[in-house]
Write a protein that holds these residues in place. Structure first.
Motif, PDB file in Angstrom:
ATOM      1  N   LYS A 165      41.648  41.842  27.961  1.00 48.99           N
ATOM      2  CA  LYS A 165      41.291  40.521  28.497  1.00 48.99           C
ATOM      3  C   LYS A 165      41.150  39.505  27.374  1.00 48.99           C
ATOM      4  O   LYS A 165      41.583  38.364  27.507  1.00 48.99           O
ATOM      5  CB  LYS A 165      39.984  40.608  29.297  1.00 48.99           C
ATOM      6  CG  LYS A 165      40.156  41.255  30.647  1.00 48.99           C
ATOM      7  CD  LYS A 165      38.840  41.300  31.401  1.00 48.99           C
ATOM      8  CE  LYS A 165      39.017  41.897  32.784  1.00 48.99           C
ATOM      9  NZ  LYS A 165      37.749  41.919  33.514  1.00 48.99           N
ATOM     10  N   THR A 219      38.587  34.899  30.212  1.00 46.17           N
ATOM     11  CA  THR A 219      37.151  34.833  29.959  1.00 46.17           C
ATOM     12  C   THR A 219      36.407  35.407  31.156  1.00 46.17           C
ATOM     13  O   THR A 219      36.972  35.537  32.246  1.00 46.17           O
ATOM     14  CB  THR A 219      36.702  33.371  29.748  1.00 46.17           C
ATOM     15  OG1 THR A 219      36.914  32.653  30.968  1.00 46.17           O
ATOM     16  CG2 THR A 219      37.470  32.715  28.620  1.00 46.17           C
ATOM     17  N   PRO A 220      35.133  35.736  30.981  1.00 41.22           N
ATOM     18  CA  PRO A 220      34.349  36.205  32.123  1.00 41.22           C
ATOM     19  C   PRO A 220      34.319  35.178  33.256  1.00 41.22           C
ATOM     20  O   PRO A 220      34.271  35.544  34.427  1.00 41.22           O
ATOM     21  CB  PRO A 220      32.948  36.413  31.539  1.00 41.22           C
ATOM     22  CG  PRO A 220      33.186  36.684  30.093  1.00 41.22           C
ATOM     23  CD  PRO A 220      34.384  35.851  29.729  1.00 41.22           C
ATOM     24  N   LEU A 221      34.381  33.890  32.899  1.00 43.84           N
ATOM     25  CA  LEU A 221      34.390  32.852  33.923  1.00 43.84           C
ATOM     26  C   LEU A 221      35.655  32.941  34.771  1.00 43.84           C
ATOM     27  O   LEU A 221      35.607  32.749  35.987  1.00 43.84           O
ATOM     28  CB  LEU A 221      34.279  31.463  33.275  1.00 43.84           C
ATOM     29  CG  LEU A 221      34.197  30.287  34.229  1.00 43.84           C
ATOM     30  CD1 LEU A 221      32.998  30.427  35.152  1.00 43.84           C
ATOM     31  CD2 LEU A 221      34.118  28.988  33.454  1.00 43.84           C
ATOM     32  N   ASP A 222      36.796  33.263  34.140  1.00 45.81           N
ATOM     33  CA  ASP A 222      38.042  33.445  34.893  1.00 45.81           C
ATOM     34  C   ASP A 222      37.892  34.579  35.908  1.00 45.81           C
ATOM     35  O   ASP A 222      38.318  34.469  37.047  1.00 45.81           O
ATOM     36  CB  ASP A 222      39.216  33.755  33.954  1.00 45.81           C
ATOM     37  CG  ASP A 222      39.588  32.593  33.061  1.00 45.81           C
ATOM     38  OD1 ASP A 222      39.369  31.440  33.477  1.00 45.81           O
ATOM     39  OD2 ASP A 222      40.088  32.843  31.946  1.00 45.81           O
ATOM     40  N   LEU A 228      35.106  35.681  37.199  1.00 47.04           N
ATOM     41  CA  LEU A 228      34.170  35.252  38.244  1.00 47.04           C
ATOM     42  C   LEU A 228      34.871  34.359  39.252  1.00 47.04           C
ATOM     43  O   LEU A 228      34.711  34.523  40.466  1.00 47.04           O
ATOM     44  CB  LEU A 228      32.980  34.520  37.619  1.00 47.04           C
ATOM     45  CG  LEU A 228      31.931  33.995  38.586  1.00 47.04           C
ATOM     46  CD1 LEU A 228      31.284  35.151  39.337  1.00 47.04           C
ATOM     47  CD2 LEU A 228      30.879  33.202  37.834  1.00 47.04           C
ATOM     48  N   LYS A 229      35.691  33.414  38.749  1.00 50.28           N
ATOM     49  CA  LYS A 229      36.431  32.534  39.659  1.00 50.28           C
ATOM     50  C   LYS A 229      37.351  33.340  40.564  1.00 50.28           C
ATOM     51  O   LYS A 229      37.433  33.079  41.762  1.00 50.28           O
ATOM     52  CB  LYS A 229      37.261  31.519  38.860  1.00 50.28           C
ATOM     53  CG  LYS A 229      36.484  30.384  38.281  1.00 50.28           C
ATOM     54  CD  LYS A 229      37.456  29.353  37.734  1.00 50.28           C
ATOM     55  CE  LYS A 229      37.130  28.980  36.331  1.00 50.28           C
ATOM     56  NZ  LYS A 229      38.082  28.058  35.728  1.00 50.28           N
ATOM     57  N   GLN A 230      38.046  34.297  39.974  1.00 48.19           N
ATOM     58  CA  GLN A 230      38.967  35.125  40.752  1.00 48.19           C
ATOM     59  C   GLN A 230      38.209  35.937  41.803  1.00 48.19           C
ATOM     60  O   GLN A 230      38.635  36.022  42.956  1.00 48.19           O
ATOM     61  CB  GLN A 230      39.740  36.050  39.820  1.00 48.19           C
ATOM     62  CG  GLN A 230      40.808  36.862  40.522  1.00 48.19           C
ATOM     63  CD  GLN A 230      41.581  37.748  39.555  1.00 48.19           C
ATOM     64  OE1 GLN A 230      41.216  37.904  38.397  1.00 48.19           O
ATOM     65  NE2 GLN A 230      42.645  38.333  40.043  1.00 48.19           N
ATOM     66  N   ASN A 231      37.070  36.508  41.418  1.00 48.49           N
ATOM     67  CA  ASN A 231      36.273  37.282  42.366  1.00 48.49           C
ATOM     68  C   ASN A 231      35.756  36.408  43.500  1.00 48.49           C
ATOM     69  O   ASN A 231      35.780  36.809  44.668  1.00 48.49           O
ATOM     70  CB  ASN A 231      35.095  37.960  41.660  1.00 48.49           C
ATOM     71  CG  ASN A 231      35.527  39.116  40.791  1.00 48.49           C
ATOM     72  OD1 ASN A 231      36.642  39.626  40.924  1.00 48.49           O
ATOM     73  ND2 ASN A 231      34.675  39.526  39.878  1.00 48.49           N
ATOM     74  N   SER A 239      37.044  33.581  44.562  1.00 46.49           N
ATOM     75  CA  SER A 239      38.177  33.165  45.377  1.00 46.49           C
ATOM     76  C   SER A 239      38.588  34.277  46.342  1.00 46.49           C
ATOM     77  O   SER A 239      38.826  34.036  47.532  1.00 46.49           O
ATOM     78  CB  SER A 239      39.351  32.792  44.471  1.00 46.49           C
ATOM     79  OG  SER A 239      40.468  32.416  45.236  1.00 46.49           O
TER      80      SER A 239
END
Length: 188
Positions: free
Chosen positions: A78, A84-87, A89-92, A94
């Motif tokens: 990754k 990033t962890p934020l990516d 989180l966004k994917q989860n 969504s």
């Protein structure tokens, strides 16, 4: 292994982290040998169960080590991909929102709310209230007080915009003047 009665340093930066060698707590065989066999088990059955327990505990330790290695490798991949962890989180979030939207409960609730909305907006009470509010809005926007207030606010907005534009021009000019003076060379 160190003594079990040793103090644990709770301020250690390694608190909560286990080394690869300490992934599982060993069973004290002397203590387990002192306990008597549960009723209904022969000594041979007990020994067989203890051997199986030791094997399962060893497998658990191995799986923990493998999982930790896989998680480290995943983190490296990754990082190399710039994720990033934020990516994540966004994917989860969504995906979770999508799952909610296609769920039976959400679909049925949306349909029911749509039906209720249609019933409410077609009701005589709603239509009457809507018509009355439109009439009031029409009368209000046509009133002298409303027109005068609107005109005053419009003029105030234009004057404020012009004043801010003038302030910006003055500041730009003053900064230009400061650069022209010899003492301002340290600001460049």
């Amino acid at each position: 292994m160190e003594s079990a009665s040793q103090d644990i340093n709770l301020n250690s930066p390694n608190k909560g982290l286990l080394s690869d060698a300490m992934t599982d707590v060993p069973v004290d065989s002397a203590a387990s040998a002192r306990t008597s066999a549960p009723e209904g088990l022969t000594v041979a059955e007990e020994e067989e169960l203890r051997a199986e327990l030791a094997k399962v505990e060893e497998e658990i330790g191995t799986l923990r080590q493998v999982l930790a290695a896989k998680e480290r490798h995943c983190g490296e991949l990754k990082r190399k991909l710039g994720l990033t962890p934020l990516d994540g989180l966004k994917q989860n979030l969504s995906k979770s929102w999508h799952d909610v939207q296609v769920s039976n409960a959400y679909v049925k609730t949306s349909e029911k709310l749509g039906e209720w909305n249609d019933k409410v907006t077609q009701s005589d009470l709603y239509l009457s209230a809507s018509s009355t509010l439109e009439d009031w809005n029409e009368k209000l926007t046509q009133s002298e007080a409303y027109k005068k207030t609107q005109e005053t606010l419009s003029q105030a907005g234009q004057k404020t915009s012009a004043a801010l534009s003038n302030v910006g021009s003055v500041i730009s000019r003053k900064l230009g003047d400061m650069r022209a003076h010899p003492f301002s060379h340290s600001f460049r």
